[in-house]
Scaffold this motif. Structure first.
Motif, PDB file in Angstrom:
ATOM      1  N   ILE A  70       0.985  -0.924   0.060  1.00 26.94           N
ATOM      2  CA  ILE A  70       0.031  -0.029  -0.016  1.00 26.94           C
ATOM      3  C   ILE A  70       0.937   1.230  -0.320  1.00 26.94           C
ATOM      4  CG2 ILE A  70      -1.834   1.341   1.094  1.00 26.94           C
ATOM      5  CD1 ILE A  70      -2.705  -1.248   2.310  1.00 26.94           C
ATOM      6  N   ILE A 115      -3.738   0.483  -3.334  1.00 25.56           N
ATOM      7  CA  ILE A 115      -2.910  -0.676  -3.403  1.00 25.56           C
ATOM      8  C   ILE A 115      -1.950  -1.490  -4.450  1.00 25.56           C
ATOM      9  CG2 ILE A 115      -3.522  -3.492  -3.763  1.00 25.56           C
ATOM     10  CD1 ILE A 115      -5.883  -2.264  -1.721  1.00 25.56           C
ATOM     11  N   TYR A 121      -6.165  -6.424  -0.193  1.00 23.82           N
ATOM     12  CA  TYR A 121      -5.087  -5.873   0.579  1.00 23.82           C
ATOM     13  C   TYR A 121      -5.217  -6.421   2.042  1.00 23.82           C
ATOM     14  CZ  TYR A 121       0.009  -4.724   1.566  1.00 23.82           C
ATOM     15  OH  TYR A 121       1.518  -4.628   2.713  1.00 23.82           O
TER      16      TYR A 121
END
Length: 103
Positions: free
Chosen positions: A48, A54, A80
């Motif tokens: 991230i 992401i 994520y």
């Protein structure tokens, strides 16, 4: 786990190491991207970035499949959990949904 609903995408190709990408948006807000690398490259884990996007890294041989998914699926989510558990998933679909086809 961080997860974004995806409404739009764009693609880019240029010179450079991570030159081919699919960019994902939620109502015009950039939510993430998939960067593609030559096959057999040791790609980095997902991450991230400082803006909360992401970033996924994949082999270039997955590009066609991912573009097909982006074009055909109605409900997509970018997620994520950690560097090894991240990706793109679809929402649930009814069995027998004839809007999905493979050629």
């Amino acid at each position: 786990m961080k997860e974004y609903s995806i409404t739009d995408y764009s693609t880019s190709m240029s010179n450079g190491t991570d030159s081919t990408s699919i960019h994902f948006y939620d109502n015009q807000k950039a939510r993430g991207e998939i960067r593609f690398f030559p096959n057999e490259t040791d790609v980095k884990d997902a991450e991230i970035d400082a803006n909360g996007k992401i970033i996924l890294n994949m082999d270039i041989n997955r590009l066609g499949t991912l573009l097909d998914i982006a074009q055909r699926e109605r409900n997509l989510f970018l997620f994520y959990a950690d560097g090894k558990r991240a990706g793109l998933r679809s929402g649930r679909a009814k069995l027998g949904d004839d809007s999905i086809s493979f050629t």
